[in-house]
Design a protein around this motif. Structure first.
Motif, short mmCIF file in Angstrom:
data_model
loop_
_atom_site.label_atom_id
_atom_site.label_comp_id
_atom_site.label_asym_id
_atom_site.label_seq_id
_atom_site.Cartn_x
_atom_site.Cartn_y
_atom_site.Cartn_z
N ILE A 1 59.08 -5.95 26.48
CA ILE A 1 57.78 -6.10 25.80
C ILE A 1 56.77 -6.75 26.74
O ILE A 1 55.61 -6.35 26.81
CB ILE A 1 57.94 -6.91 24.50
CG1 ILE A 1 58.68 -6.03 23.48
CG2 ILE A 1 56.61 -7.37 23.93
CD1 ILE A 1 58.93 -6.65 22.14
N GLU A 2 57.23 -7.72 27.51
CA GLU A 2 56.32 -8.41 28.42
C GLU A 2 55.88 -7.49 29.57
O GLU A 2 54.70 -7.42 29.91
CB GLU A 2 57.03 -9.64 28.98
CG GLU A 2 56.04 -10.65 29.51
CD GLU A 2 56.75 -11.80 30.19
OE1 GLU A 2 57.83 -12.18 29.70
OE2 GLU A 2 56.24 -12.26 31.22
N ILE A 3 56.85 -6.76 30.14
CA ILE A 3 56.53 -5.88 31.28
C ILE A 3 55.52 -4.82 30.86
O ILE A 3 54.50 -4.59 31.52
CB ILE A 3 57.81 -5.19 31.83
CG1 ILE A 3 58.77 -6.22 32.42
CG2 ILE A 3 57.45 -4.12 32.87
CD1 ILE A 3 60.11 -5.66 32.83
N ILE A 4 55.78 -4.16 29.73
CA ILE A 4 54.88 -3.10 29.29
C ILE A 4 53.55 -3.70 28.84
O ILE A 4 52.48 -3.21 29.20
CB ILE A 4 55.52 -2.26 28.16
CG1 ILE A 4 56.84 -1.65 28.66
CG2 ILE A 4 54.57 -1.18 27.67
CD1 ILE A 4 57.69 -1.00 27.59
N GLY A 5 53.63 -4.78 28.07
CA GLY A 5 52.42 -5.42 27.54
C GLY A 5 51.45 -5.82 28.65
O GLY A 5 50.24 -5.66 28.54
N GLU A 6 52.00 -6.30 29.75
CA GLU A 6 51.18 -6.74 30.88
C GLU A 6 50.36 -5.56 31.45
O GLU A 6 49.20 -5.71 31.80
CB GLU A 6 52.12 -7.32 31.95
CG GLU A 6 51.46 -7.96 33.14
CD GLU A 6 50.47 -9.05 32.74
OE1 GLU A 6 49.44 -9.13 33.43
OE2 GLU A 6 50.70 -9.79 31.75
N LYS A 7 50.96 -4.39 31.46
CA LYS A 7 50.33 -3.22 32.08
C LYS A 7 49.29 -2.55 31.18
O LYS A 7 48.50 -1.73 31.64
CB LYS A 7 51.41 -2.18 32.44
CG LYS A 7 52.16 -2.52 33.72
CD LYS A 7 51.34 -2.05 34.90
CE LYS A 7 51.67 -2.57 36.24
NZ LYS A 7 52.89 -2.96 36.73
N ILE A 8 49.34 -2.86 29.89
CA ILE A 8 48.41 -2.15 28.99
C ILE A 8 47.39 -3.09 28.37
O ILE A 8 46.78 -2.78 27.35
CB ILE A 8 49.17 -1.37 27.89
CG1 ILE A 8 49.98 -2.32 27.02
CG2 ILE A 8 50.08 -0.32 28.49
CD1 ILE A 8 50.44 -1.66 25.73
N LYS A 9 47.19 -4.22 29.01
CA LYS A 9 46.19 -5.17 28.52
C LYS A 9 44.80 -4.60 28.73
O LYS A 9 44.55 -3.95 29.75
CB LYS A 9 46.31 -6.48 29.31
CG LYS A 9 47.17 -7.50 28.64
CD LYS A 9 46.84 -8.93 28.99
CE LYS A 9 46.68 -9.23 30.45
NZ LYS A 9 47.43 -10.33 30.98
N VAL A 10 43.89 -4.85 27.79
CA VAL A 10 42.49 -4.47 28.01
C VAL A 10 41.90 -5.57 28.87
O VAL A 10 41.80 -6.72 28.45
CB VAL A 10 41.72 -4.38 26.68
CG1 VAL A 10 40.26 -4.06 26.92
CG2 VAL A 10 42.36 -3.33 25.79
N SER A 11 41.53 -5.21 30.12
CA SER A 11 41.00 -6.26 30.99
C SER A 11 39.65 -5.82 31.52
O SER A 11 39.56 -4.86 32.26
CB SER A 11 41.97 -6.49 32.14
OG SER A 11 42.28 -5.25 32.75
N LEU A 12 38.63 -6.51 31.08
CA LEU A 12 37.28 -6.13 31.52
C LEU A 12 36.62 -7.26 32.27
O LEU A 12 36.85 -8.41 31.95
CB LEU A 12 36.43 -5.78 30.31
CG LEU A 12 36.62 -4.36 29.79
CD1 LEU A 12 36.12 -4.27 28.37
CD2 LEU A 12 35.87 -3.37 30.66
#
Ligand code: ATP
Length: 507
Positions: free
Chosen positions: A496-507
């Motif tokens: 969950i952490e690995i995937i979650g990190e990659k799909i964060k909305v980062s603007l």
């Protein structure tokens, strides 16, 4: 492969993998109307969410609404759409094909631009590392000649359209010797105006029905509600109202797949500001919107600015963000300074005051508006066309992969038991049950693991999680990364952490 071929492949890939279908295909389709399939609907939903988060969730002074498609018919009189939402059309008498007269001229201009690019490429080759593009464009006599020609043509086109001098638009097409791409003939009808709004009847005929329109833009639903939102939300200028929704236009030239549709979706935000401060906010939103596009990880050279020479009746400044689609640079988003045109017009036509009392200035005024308006379907096409890649792999194999930004990918993770036996499916299901509440996941046990990886590549799934016999012993799985195809062994508990990190909305 030519851009045309790439585009054709993209369209068939979109169909084959459940992204976009022609509407009513079983009846041979409906022109310029499309349906989104199972993965297309996910991608579209993720784009909407990405936009909504960045606009509404990340800005305390922007709120979102969802207005109806039908509006009182006077809305469209006030907004100018009944009188001025026209396209100039022209028919070729031999092919019987209909074109937008302005687009015929613009395509001609694009050809000249293509010639400039050719000169630039030739010179870049000749001069090598010392080549200075800007200097070359501003000094080379041939390029300058092309540029002057383009300027003369576009000035004349926009001038004639502004004056509604349609016979001059036809004269220009004839002088430029523009031929019909289908028949090759220059046998044109006169140019005439065509209103793009769809209309229908509300109420039964016996009660006396009224003609109403399907909204051609979502913006008017925001304007008509602006005071409701301002008062109920106790909003203070400057503030914004965002909306995502369908819009309808009876486009004359509806082609290029989902680029120009008759039913489409817009993501619009109207930002209400003090009169006189609109240019500051116009610049602010230009910068913000370009940042948003670049945050998707698509390279900057795929975007460019286009300032409007011919301003719409409501604007005092306007520009587009254009994207390099497979058929060239075309409008993706518009940023417009709409002045107080819309609110003042609604005030006049409705007889209701639409003023805002500014407590800091201690005065009332009709706010000015800066709008950002982006096509959801065009964004979908931009993302998909950039993502589509055919790769040659070591050993001669090939793969088609959609390198969709992970945050937008339809499926985030595929859960794949190596074999459909030995307790592996049961273990994989356990992982699926844990992850599916966080991300949209896909479970599959049929076919070899290699085939399953390829299928996930083709729909753009960023992570494949493979469950094997070791998983049963030590609770680790193999996670395969779509873009690099690299595999690593990780604990189930860290997924969950690995995937979650990659799909964060980062603007
Ligand atoms: P164009 O010049 O391409 O017709 P426009 O300038 O009329 O577009 P706007 O009225 O500014 O477009 O609409 C805002 C956005 O809505 C556009 O930037 C585009 O992304 C999208 N859009 C407009 N018309 C269509 C359409 N027929 N199909 C899909 N998207 C559209």
């Amino acid at each position: 492969m030519s851009n045309d071929d790439v585009f054709k492949k993209l369209i068939s890939h979109a169909k084959e993998y459940g992204f976009v279908f022609q509407s009513s295909e079983i009846y041979d389709g409906l022109s310029a109307v499309y349906d989104y399939g199972q993965f297309g609907a996910e991608l579209k939903k993720n784009i909407k969410e990405y936009w909504w988060k960045s606009m509404v969730q990340f800005h305390e002074n922007i709120v979102g609404i969802d207005a109806a498609i039908f509006m009182h018919p006077t809305t469209w009189k006030a907004s100018g759409h009944v009188d001025a939402f026209n396209d100039p059309l022209i028919d070729n008498k031999d092919s019987k094909k209909r074109y937008r007269a302005d687009v015929l001229v613009e395509d001609y201009l694009a050809k000249i631009e293509g010639k400039i690019e050719k000169e630039v490429k030739k010179a870049a080759k000749r001069f090598g590392d010392s080549f200075d593009r800007e200097q070359f464009i501003s000094t080379n006599p041939r390029v300058l000649g092309y540029k002057e020609k383009m300027e003369t043509i576009s000035k004349r086109l926009f001038g004639s359209l502004e004056k509604n001098d349609l016979s001059d638009v036809k004269a220009l097409i004839e002088e430029l010797e523009i031929a019909c791409p289908i028949s090759g003939s220059k046998n044109w009808t006169d140019v005439r105006q065509f209103n793009l709004m769809f209309s229908t009847q509300m109420g039964s005929l016996s009660e006396g029905s009224n003609q109403i329109f399907l909204r051609p833009e979502t913006a008017q639903g925001i304007f008509a509600n602006y005071l409701n939102v301002q008062k109920t939300g106790r909003m203070k200028v400057p503030f914004g109202i965002a909306q995502i929704g369908k819009a309808f236009r009876n486009e004359i030239v509806a082609r290029q797949f989902i680029f120009r549709m008759r039913e489409f979706e817009q993501m619009e935000m109207q930002f209400f500001v003090r009169p006189g401060e609109e240019m500051k906010w116009y610049d602010y939103w230009k910068e913000q919107r370009m940042k948003w596009h670049l945050s998707l990880g698509i390279p900057a050279e795929k975007y460019r600015w286009h300032d409007h020479e011919k301003l719409a009746h409501y604007a005092n400044a306007a520009c587009d963000i254009e994207f390099d689609f497979p058929f060239g640079f075309k409008e993706l988003e518009g940023i417009h300074s709409r002045t107080d045109f819309d609110l003042s017009a609604h005030q006049k036509f409705s007889g209701k005051k639409l003023q805002y009392f500014d407590p800091e200035l201690n005065e009332s005024y009709v706010p000015y508006v800066v709008e950002t308006s982006i096509g959801l379907d065009r964004t979908f096409l931009a993302v998909l066309s950039h993502a589509y890649n055919e790769e040659k792999l070591e050993g001669g194999a090939e793969r088609v992969v959609l390198n969709i930004p992970p945050v937008l990918a339809p499926v985030k993770a595929a859960i794949l038991p190596l074999l459909a036996k030995d307790g592996l499916p049961e273990k994989a299901r356990e992982i699926m049950d844990e992850l599916k509440y966080q991300f949209y996941c896909y479970y599959e046990e049929k076919d070899s693991i290699g085939k399953r990886y390829r299928r996930q590549d083709a729909i753009g799934t960023p992570f494949c999680i493979t469950v094997d016999h070791d998983t049963l012993k030590d609770n680790t799985v193999t996670i395969r990364h779509r873009d690099t195809m690299k595999q690593e062994r990780v604990q189930i508990s860290s997924l969950i952490e690995i995937i979650g990190e990659k799909i964060k909305v980062s603007l």
